[in-house]
Write an enzyme that holds these catalytic residues in place. Structure first.
Site, PDB file in Angstrom:
ATOM      1  N   GLY A  56      -7.790  -4.434  -5.447  1.00 56.71           N
ATOM      2  CA  GLY A  56      -8.379  -3.107  -5.600  1.00 56.71           C
ATOM      3  C   GLY A  56      -8.573  -2.464  -4.234  1.00 56.71           C
ATOM      4  O   GLY A  56      -7.580  -2.126  -3.578  1.00 56.71           O
ATOM      5  N   SER A 123      -3.647  -8.782  -1.931  1.00 62.78           N
ATOM      6  CA  SER A 123      -3.840  -7.356  -1.668  1.00 62.78           C
ATOM      7  C   SER A 123      -5.235  -7.164  -1.062  1.00 62.78           C
ATOM      8  O   SER A 123      -5.547  -7.763  -0.038  1.00 62.78           O
ATOM      9  CB  SER A 123      -3.627  -6.562  -2.956  1.00 62.78           C
ATOM     10  N   TRP A 124      -6.095  -6.358  -1.672  1.00 60.17           N
ATOM     11  CA  TRP A 124      -7.465  -6.247  -1.175  1.00 60.17           C
ATOM     12  C   TRP A 124      -8.166  -7.607  -1.204  1.00 60.17           C
ATOM     13  O   TRP A 124      -9.005  -7.904  -0.338  1.00 60.17           O
ATOM     14  CB  TRP A 124      -8.267  -5.221  -1.983  1.00 60.17           C
ATOM     15  N   ASP A 275       7.830  -5.630  -1.213  1.00 63.79           N
ATOM     16  CA  ASP A 275       6.496  -5.107  -1.532  1.00 63.79           C
ATOM     17  C   ASP A 275       6.369  -3.708  -0.937  1.00 63.79           C
ATOM     18  O   ASP A 275       6.380  -3.536   0.282  1.00 63.79           O
ATOM     19  CB  ASP A 275       5.434  -6.044  -0.948  1.00 63.79           C
ATOM     20  N   HIS A 303       4.921  -6.346  -5.249  1.00 66.50           N
ATOM     21  CA  HIS A 303       3.532  -6.570  -4.864  1.00 66.50           C
ATOM     22  C   HIS A 303       2.710  -7.317  -5.908  1.00 66.50           C
ATOM     23  O   HIS A 303       1.813  -8.071  -5.564  1.00 66.50           O
ATOM     24  CB  HIS A 303       2.874  -5.217  -4.574  1.00 66.50           C
TER      25      HIS A 303
END
Length: 331
Positions: A56, A123-124, A275, A303
């Site tokens: 996120g 990711s986050w 990605d 991704h």
């Protein structure tokens, strides 16, 4: 970086996700500042602890995330970060910064009686894993990261400043369309004004294109823009925009600058070669010069955690850490 792994795919009998198991523990933790965090544990209560950090910001955890770990060996801890999923209040940004999330992980670790844990995030979630490890390096056994994002301005500019738009001009046009032309020079700020207008209807209307822009580019196989439930979209868009509008509450380049604090830890970085959300350069920069880190560049992959080659490689990593742990016994 000691090597760029060249055996992606490997034994076809390995890399299959585990059957879904139910949590043996579900609870809420009141952090004392207006936020109540949802937490669950699955797998082996006496097993090697793994703290899973979702993306996120604002994505929330899901049962799918339990399936990367042998439930007979690992004690898997999932939680919804502030403002999303089953944590409350929903879509709330007050008292919601990277520092607060690091604090929450530390509270969870101590409440569960975990001395040291593997951090597993993409990711986050990779950003947060590195940030927490640098703040509490002796609470970490190792890091398994995917689709690395380090919260720098160049990474935000790539995705929200027109960089990736050169590859997806049609999707970029959809993302820009709700914003007046005069405001399109700063898309994060333009959406911020609308996602935090105080008009719930307007916030919902602008949340969907924000979410769909990212979703449309997350997988290598690009399909239609899809859909997201309104309440989920509002929380995801508000939280992600809140963090990005504040440079992820990190100093520019902070995570790379402070990497020496964690270079004693083993790490595997699983990165999709194609990605488009978090380009491979960032993963390369994080791994370069980190002797205990291994970068696994996954071909024909983007991704998303759900990409088949990405998911299979993450299972292989966790199986290898089960069979031959790169860290010592944690008594």
């Amino acid at each position: 970086m000691d090597r760029l792994a060249g055996q992606i795919g490997g034994d076809p009998s390995r890399g299959r996700q585990y059957p879904l198991v139910d949590p043996f523990d579900q609870r809420s933790i009141d952090m004392g500042d207006g936020h109540v965090i949802y937490l669950e544990q699955s797998g082996n209560p006496q097993g090697v602890p793994v703290i899973v950090l979702h993306g996120g910001p604002g994505g929330g955890c899901s049962p799918f995330m339990r399936r990367f770990f042998d439930p007979a060996h690992f004690r898997v801890v999932l939680f919804d970060q502030r403002g999303c999923g089953r944590s409350r209040p929903h879509a709330e940004v007050e008292n919601n910064t990277t520092r607060h999330l690091i604090h929450d992980i530390e509270v969870i670790r101590q409440e569960l009686g975990i001395r040291r844990a593997i951090l597993f995030g993409g990711s986050w979630g990779a950003t947060l894993a590195v940030a927490y490890a640098e703040a509490h390096p002796f609470a970490v056994l190792g890091l398994v990261l995917r689709g690395v994002f380090l919260g720098r301005r160049q990474e935000l500019d790539w995705f929200y400043g027109g960089g990736v738009a050169r590859f997806f001009p049609d999707r970029w046009a959809d993302f820009q369309r709700p914003i007046p032309e005069a405001e399109r020079g700063d898309m994060i700020a333009a959406y911020h004004r609308r996602l935090f207008s105080g008009d719930r209807g307007q916030e919902l209307r602008f949340a969907l294109p924000w979410v769909m822009w990212e979703n449309a580019l997350a997988g290598l196989e690009i399909s239609g823009p899809g859909h997201a439930p309104p309440d989920y979209a509002r929380a995801f868009a508000r939280l992600e925009n809140h963090y990005f509008a504040h440079d992820c509450f990190l100093q520019e380049g902070q995570l790379l600058r402070d990497r020496p604090l964690i270079e004693h830890l083993p790490a595997v970085i699983v990165q999709g070669r194609y990605d488009m959300v978090c380009p491979p350069l960032t993963a390369w920069e994080l791994a370069e010069g980190w002797d205990q880190a291994e970068l696994r560049m996954v071909p024909a992959s983007g991704h998303a955690l759900s990409e088949p080659r990405i998911a299979a490689e993450l299972v292989r990593v966790m199986d290898s850490w089960r069979d031959a742990p790169p860290f010592g016994r944690d008594d």
